[in-house]
Design a protein around this motif. Structure first.
Motif, PDB file in Angstrom:
ATOM      1  N   HIS A  20       0.812  -1.161  -0.130  1.00 26.51           N
ATOM      2  CA  HIS A  20       0.109   0.088  -0.023  1.00 26.51           C
ATOM      3  C   HIS A  20       0.814   1.339  -0.050  1.00 26.51           C
ATOM      4  O   HIS A  20       0.515   2.230  -0.614  1.00 26.51           O
ATOM      5  CB  HIS A  20      -1.023  -0.214   1.342  1.00 26.51           C
ATOM      6  N   ARG A  25       2.068   2.002  -3.272  1.00 24.27           N
ATOM      7  CA  ARG A  25       1.345   2.760  -4.309  1.00 24.27           C
ATOM      8  C   ARG A  25       1.705   4.199  -4.715  1.00 24.27           C
ATOM      9  O   ARG A  25       1.454   4.866  -5.529  1.00 24.27           O
ATOM     10  CB  ARG A  25      -0.045   2.838  -3.998  1.00 24.27           C
ATOM     11  N   VAL A  34       3.663  -2.848  -6.387  1.00 24.28           N
ATOM     12  CA  VAL A  34       2.391  -2.851  -5.852  1.00 24.28           C
ATOM     13  C   VAL A  34       1.601  -3.967  -6.786  1.00 24.28           C
ATOM     14  O   VAL A  34       0.654  -4.611  -6.154  1.00 24.28           O
ATOM     15  CB  VAL A  34       1.739  -1.711  -6.688  1.00 24.28           C
ATOM     16  N   ASP A  43      -0.665  -6.805  -4.952  1.00 20.67           N
ATOM     17  CA  ASP A  43      -1.913  -7.061  -5.332  1.00 20.67           C
ATOM     18  C   ASP A  43      -2.148  -8.585  -5.842  1.00 20.67           C
ATOM     19  O   ASP A  43      -3.429  -8.932  -5.731  1.00 20.67           O
ATOM     20  CB  ASP A  43      -2.466  -6.061  -6.472  1.00 20.67           C
ATOM     21  N   CYS A  59      -5.200   3.923   5.463  1.00 22.02           N
ATOM     22  CA  CYS A  59      -6.220   3.309   4.640  1.00 22.02           C
ATOM     23  C   CYS A  59      -5.919   4.152   2.977  1.00 22.02           C
ATOM     24  O   CYS A  59      -6.419   3.415   2.205  1.00 22.02           O
ATOM     25  CB  CYS A  59      -7.706   3.384   5.205  1.00 22.02           C
ATOM     26  N   CYS A  60      -5.541   5.129   3.160  1.00 17.92           N
ATOM     27  CA  CYS A  60      -5.497   5.863   1.911  1.00 17.92           C
ATOM     28  C   CYS A  60      -4.561   6.909   1.974  1.00 17.92           C
ATOM     29  O   CYS A  60      -3.757   7.292   3.228  1.00 17.92           O
ATOM     30  CB  CYS A  60      -6.762   6.350   1.471  1.00 17.92           C
ATOM     31  N   THR A  65      -9.636   5.572  -1.863  1.00 17.33           N
ATOM     32  CA  THR A  65      -9.793   4.371  -1.382  1.00 17.33           C
ATOM     33  C   THR A  65      -9.793   3.196  -2.469  1.00 17.33           C
ATOM     34  O   THR A  65     -10.551   3.616  -3.593  1.00 17.33           O
ATOM     35  CB  THR A  65     -10.955   3.985  -0.273  1.00 17.33           C
ATOM     36  N   GLU A 103     -11.008  -0.464   2.843  1.00 16.13           N
ATOM     37  CA  GLU A 103     -10.441   0.836   3.014  1.00 16.13           C
ATOM     38  C   GLU A 103     -11.402   1.977   3.271  1.00 16.13           C
ATOM     39  O   GLU A 103     -11.281   3.193   3.990  1.00 16.13           O
ATOM     40  CB  GLU A 103      -9.655   1.129   1.920  1.00 16.13           C
TER      41      GLU A 103
END
Length: 212
Positions: free
Chosen positions: A42, A45, A55, A59, A147-148, A154, A159
């Motif tokens: 995350h 990203r 990433v 994923d 979360c972001c 999100t 998220e």
């Protein structure tokens, strides 16, 4: 036979998109050293092009990301360990919290405390800050938004739910005229800037605490 298998494994790791490249491992190592803990996908990203394949690996599934961690640990055994456990043994709720906690704890000065998940106000214990820097009567609340990024974008329902819980805490802060410091996920992609922020927070509470 063992030699052939070793060569086959090396070729597979070279050509398979599900294996980290040399560049991936170097980026992972650099971030680990600068953050004080291995990053997760995350955080990657927000690295831009250099983190794109990391990433993808994150994923792709837990097995692929675990492979990144394992290969990096085998190559550089002195790197900090992955996970949620901080250097002092405290288990945090998230990796971003662990990173910020370790950074701040390493900067604490005399008579300064770093609390974790303590009530924002004693009379309203349901709302707790991720972290609170304290000295004397002075307090500085810190929220780590894992979360972001600061764009609040999100990617999944989980998220979104985390962001909604964060927004509820922010509404509580506003209702009581409290301004916490929010650290977003994209800030972890710039470890030097994040560390400077932590230094500034410690400096600010040290000054305010000395006046209280």
């Amino acid at each position: 036979m063992a030699t052939l298998l070793t060569k086959f494994g090396a070729l597979r790791s070279t050509f398979s998109p599900f294996y980290p490249t040399e560049h991936d491992l170097q980026v992972y190592k650099r971030l680990t050293e600068e953050l004080g803990a291995p990053p997760n996908a995350h955080i990657c990203r927000f690295l831009g092009a250099e983190g794109q394949h990391l990433v993808f690996l994150g994923d792709s599934g837990t097995r692929e990301w675990a492979r990144v961690q394992r290969l990096a640990a085998q190559r550089w055994p002195g790197l900090p360990h992955p996970g949620l456990v901080a250097r002092d043994g405290k288990t945090m709720d998230s990796l971003p919290e662990r990173i910020v906690y370790d950074m701040l704890r390493g900067l604490l000065r005399r008579h300064m405390k770093l609390d974790v998940h303590q009530p924002i106000l004693q009379q309203a214990g349901d709302y707790r800050a991720d972290m609170t820097l304290r000295k004397g009567q002075a307090s500085l609340f810190i929220e780590v938004v894992g979360c972001c990024g600061s764009d609040r974008i999100t990617r999944n329902q989980k998220e979104q739910e985390w962001l909604q819980r964060f927004d509820k805490r922010m509404a509580f802060y506003r209702a009581h005229a409290i301004a916490p410091v929010c650290i977003w996920l994209d800030q972890f992609a710039q470890p030097g800037t994040l560390r400077k922020l932590c230094i500034n927070l410690v400096d600010a509470i040290a000054l305010e605490g000395a006046r209280s």
